[in-house]
Each structure stands twice: as C-alpha cells, then as structure tokens.
Design an enzyme around this catalytic site. Structure first.
Site, PDB file in Angstrom:
ATOM      1  N   HIS A 151      13.790   1.255 -11.527  1.00 10.95           N
ATOM      2  CA  HIS A 151      13.438   0.925 -13.156  1.00 10.95           C
ATOM      3  C   HIS A 151      14.072   2.362 -13.844  1.00 10.95           C
ATOM      4  O   HIS A 151      14.425   3.109 -13.390  1.00 10.95           O
ATOM      5  CB  HIS A 151      12.019   0.996 -13.352  1.00 10.95           C
ATOM      6  CG  HIS A 151      11.575  -0.454 -12.887  1.00 10.95           C
ATOM      7  ND1 HIS A 151      10.913  -0.482 -11.508  1.00 10.95           N
ATOM      8  CD2 HIS A 151      11.371  -1.884 -13.136  1.00 10.95           C
ATOM      9  CE1 HIS A 151      10.551  -1.751 -11.202  1.00 10.95           C
ATOM     10  NE2 HIS A 151      10.876  -2.303 -12.284  1.00 10.95           N
ATOM     11  N   TYR A 178      12.834 -13.287 -11.321  1.00  8.61           N
ATOM     12  CA  TYR A 178      11.623 -12.610 -11.009  1.00  8.61           C
ATOM     13  C   TYR A 178      10.614 -13.135 -11.983  1.00  8.61           C
ATOM     14  O   TYR A 178       9.437 -13.430 -11.595  1.00  8.61           O
ATOM     15  CB  TYR A 178      11.792 -11.208 -11.200  1.00  8.61           C
ATOM     16  CG  TYR A 178      10.595 -10.255 -11.159  1.00  8.61           C
ATOM     17  CD1 TYR A 178       9.737  -9.832 -12.301  1.00  8.61           C
ATOM     18  CD2 TYR A 178      10.160  -9.549 -10.002  1.00  8.61           C
ATOM     19  CE1 TYR A 178       8.692  -9.059 -12.113  1.00  8.61           C
ATOM     20  CE2 TYR A 178       9.056  -8.755  -9.946  1.00  8.61           C
ATOM     21  CZ  TYR A 178       8.354  -8.763 -11.067  1.00  8.61           C
ATOM     22  OH  TYR A 178       7.171  -7.902 -11.115  1.00  8.61           O
ATOM     23  N   PRO A 205       0.945  -5.803 -16.037  1.00  9.02           N
ATOM     24  CA  PRO A 205       1.255  -4.599 -16.886  1.00  9.02           C
ATOM     25  C   PRO A 205       2.573  -4.264 -17.512  1.00  9.02           C
ATOM     26  O   PRO A 205       3.320  -5.139 -17.146  1.00  9.02           O
ATOM     27  CB  PRO A 205       1.234  -3.529 -15.377  1.00  9.02           C
ATOM     28  CG  PRO A 205       1.466  -4.489 -14.444  1.00  9.02           C
ATOM     29  CD  PRO A 205       0.834  -5.574 -14.729  1.00  9.02           C
ATOM     30  N   THR A 206       2.889  -3.286 -18.201  1.00  9.67           N
ATOM     31  CA  THR A 206       4.115  -3.164 -18.769  1.00  9.67           C
ATOM     32  C   THR A 206       4.960  -2.327 -17.991  1.00  9.67           C
ATOM     33  O   THR A 206       4.367  -2.091 -16.772  1.00  9.67           O
ATOM     34  CB  THR A 206       3.676  -2.423 -20.024  1.00  9.67           C
ATOM     35  OG1 THR A 206       3.228  -1.221 -19.836  1.00  9.67           O
ATOM     36  CG2 THR A 206       3.449  -3.131 -21.194  1.00  9.67           C
ATOM     37  N   GLY A 221       0.589  -1.179  -0.115  1.00  8.67           N
ATOM     38  CA  GLY A 221       0.122   0.059  -0.103  1.00  8.67           C
ATOM     39  C   GLY A 221       0.932   1.086  -0.188  1.00  8.67           C
ATOM     40  O   GLY A 221       0.374   2.300  -0.179  1.00  8.67           O
TER      41      GLY A 221
END
Ligand code: GFB
Length: 315
Positions: free
Chosen positions: A180, A137, A164-165, A5
């Site tokens: 990222h 992963y 998702p991408t 969250g």
C-alpha cells in the site's frame, strides 16, 4: 482464534491484547503455516486442532493499487475461497462469534453512481460498482457481507464485519510492487535518504485518503468483538476532516525521516480512485470516547520502526 496472525494487523492485535486482554479469553494467532485457508480440508483441520470459541478473521490476499490492478483474478478467487471456508467452519464448529475484515475500498465509486453523495456510509455498500482499480478484491469482500447476513438469517450465526479505511503501521508489507502507499513511500524515502537519489511518489499525489493506524484498528477489533453484534458492516475511520492527499502524506514521511531532498511525482503511474471519503458517525455514536492516534505521530512511529527493523521487514 485470530487468522492472519503474522500480518500487520495480527501483529498489532498481539500487542493490544497483551495490554488489554478480553476477560476470560486466550488468543491463538494462526497464519499460513498453520493451514492454507484457501483449502477447505486444511481450514477444517485447523478448526479441529484449535477448536476456537470465537474467530477474528484477518487473513486475506491484500495489496495496494498496483497489485489490485495487476492481479484482480487472484484477489477475487483467493479472498472469496478463504472467506467461504472460514465461515463454513465457524458454523460447523459452532463458534459464538466471527468478526471479518472488509475495507472501505469496497464501497461504491461515487463518480459511477451519480445518486451517491460523499461521505459514504454503511447503507451504501451495494449501491453501485466499486472503483475499477480494485474490482476483484472489492466484490470478493462485498460477498463477506452477503454471506454473513445469510448465515445469520439461516443459522442464527453472529457473524459481523468491519470496514476500515487504508491501514498502515509497523510490520507491514513494504514490497515495492504489492504494498500500500504508506509502506511503499517509507521504503522509497529510506532508500533515497541512505542511498542518495530522489524520493519518487507514483502518480500525481492529488488523490485523497483517510488512514487508520494498525494499533488503533486492533483496539477497535477488540472493542467490536465484545460490543458490536449488528449485521450491518461497520466503517472504522477517523473523521472526514482527517482526509489527506498522497502528496501531503509523502511530505509527512520525508519529514519523519529528516529527508531534505526533492519529493518527485511520476505521473506515468496511475492515481487510482481520487477519493473515497467515509463517515464514521455510526462508529462514534457507538464508541464516542475512542481516540485516534494523530497521523503524524503514527507515521513517525512507523518510520522509526522501519529504520530499526529494515533488515527483517517484508520488502
Ligand atoms: O494504498 P494504495 O496502493 O491503494 O494507494 P488505494 C493509493 C494511492 O497512492 C494512489 C499513490 O493514488 C497511488 O497513485 N501512490 C504513490 C502509491 N506512490 C505509491 C507507491 O509507491 N505505491 C502505491 N501502492 N501507491 C487500496 C486498494 O486502494 O485501498 C486495496 O487497492 C485496499 O484493495 C486499500 O482496499 C484499502 O488506496 O488506491
């Protein structure tokens, strides 16, 4: 209950559910402080305390290319363990629905599976090995699909998964080594703008990616919790035409900062997967009116947030 969250997507879900709540639901956002999901005892205690009717499971051990390449063991073990604990508790506590978060990096690397053609679609998830750079992963997340389908078959659990991408947005992880690409480049361009020096992009800048803004993704998770009940993982992506090179993304970020200095590419760093074009045909057939935020506007909002929150950002 929303796990993870306090992360980037959890944060976006807080914002979206404040303006577009699901009728009849209240949200409990939990994170590591409330219980380590890698520990089965702590996971069960969290479920005992919250007694959720539904779960959106965003918690994960995630990171960019260089973290995946350096920590494949932990990425595999941590994600596999926490996902098994969460699914077991979702069944034992009889939740009505579980929505799990995968990633398009788990799909097969096309160059290693000659029979596959881009764009990738949902049917191809197990049709070949993923790219070696994120193997740990990727296989751990593929097991979410395998286990979800078996809970559905054996116990009738309504466990769905969304893929998702590459995600980006405010409140991301901007750490130099683990983040990222977009948060990493935002951090580096900010340093180059305010500290002088070059804006260095790792790799050649040629790889191609489709990116999704965290706020758009949060809206799609709310939609999927209400509307998507299929066992097949659903790809969440803007259409193939939105695929951009890392170099173009770096230039977009420089523009958003008003940085006029040189954008330099350091080819001594790995490029990782060259491209992983995915099709969003299934998503758009189920949700045809969904509109994605243009990449330039989403990057501008994220850069503005970073400029205003660098002191509190996760660096
Ligand atoms: O987002 P990223 O780290 O991972 O970025 P993947 C990838 C591309 O950005 C590579 C280039 O081609 C990198 O060479 N890049 C350039 C940089 N500069 C930087 C930099 O400073 N930091 C980083 N991180 N990249 C991830 C998977 O793959 O995709 C994750 O590893 C996750 O598990 C995610 O699934 C969706 O896009 O290659």
């Amino acid at each position: 209950m929303v796990t993870g969250g306090n992360g980037m997507l959890g944060y976006a879900l807080r914002q979206v559910t404040q303006c577009e709540p699901i009728e009849g639901y209240r949200y409990v956002f939990v994170d590591m402080e409330e219980g380590d999901l890698c520990k089965s005892g702590e996971t069960a205690a969290l479920f005992e305390r919250v007694r959720p009717d539904g779960v959106i499971h965003l918690a994960a051990d995630v990171g960019g290319l260089y973290k995946n390449m350096a920590h494949g063991v932990e990425m595999f073990e941590n994600n596999l363990t926490m996902n098994m604990n969460v699914m077991r508790c979702c069944r034992e506590f009889k939740v009505e629905k579980l929505v799990s978060c995968l990633s398009t990096c788990i799909f097969p690397e096309q160059s290693l599976s000659g029979h596959l053609r881009l764009p990738i679609d949902e049917s191809m998830i197990h049709q070949g090995p993923p790219h070696p750079s994120n193997e740990g992963y990727a296989y751990a997340k593929r097991m979410v699909d395998v286990l979800s389908r078996n809970y559905r078959k054996q116990y009738g659990c309504n466990f769905v998964s969304l893929a998702p991408t590459n995600i980006f947005g405010v409140n991301d992880n901007f750490s130099e080594k683990a983040s990222h690409v977009i948060p990493a480049l935002i951090r580096k361009c900010h340093a180059a703008k305010h500290g002088g020096g070059e804006f260095v992009v790792w790799g050649t800048g040629r790889p191609l990616r489709q990116f999704i803004y965290s706020l758009d993704l949060a809206r799609l998770f709310v939609w999927a919790y209400q509307q998507y009940d299929e066992e097949v993982p659903l790809i969440l992506a803007p259409d193939e035409g939105q695929e951009v090179s890392i170099g173009d993304v770096a230039r977009e970020i420089a523009g958003a900062f008003g940085f006029a200095g040189p954008v330099v590419f350091d080819g001594s760093y790995a490029d990782g997967q060259y491209r992983r074009t995915v099709s969003n045909r299934k998503l758009m057939s189920l949700n045809p009116d969904f509109v994605f935020t243009p990449l330039s506007a989403a990057i501008a909002e994220t850069v503005q947030w970073f400029e205003q929150n660098v002191a509190v950002a996760r660096l």
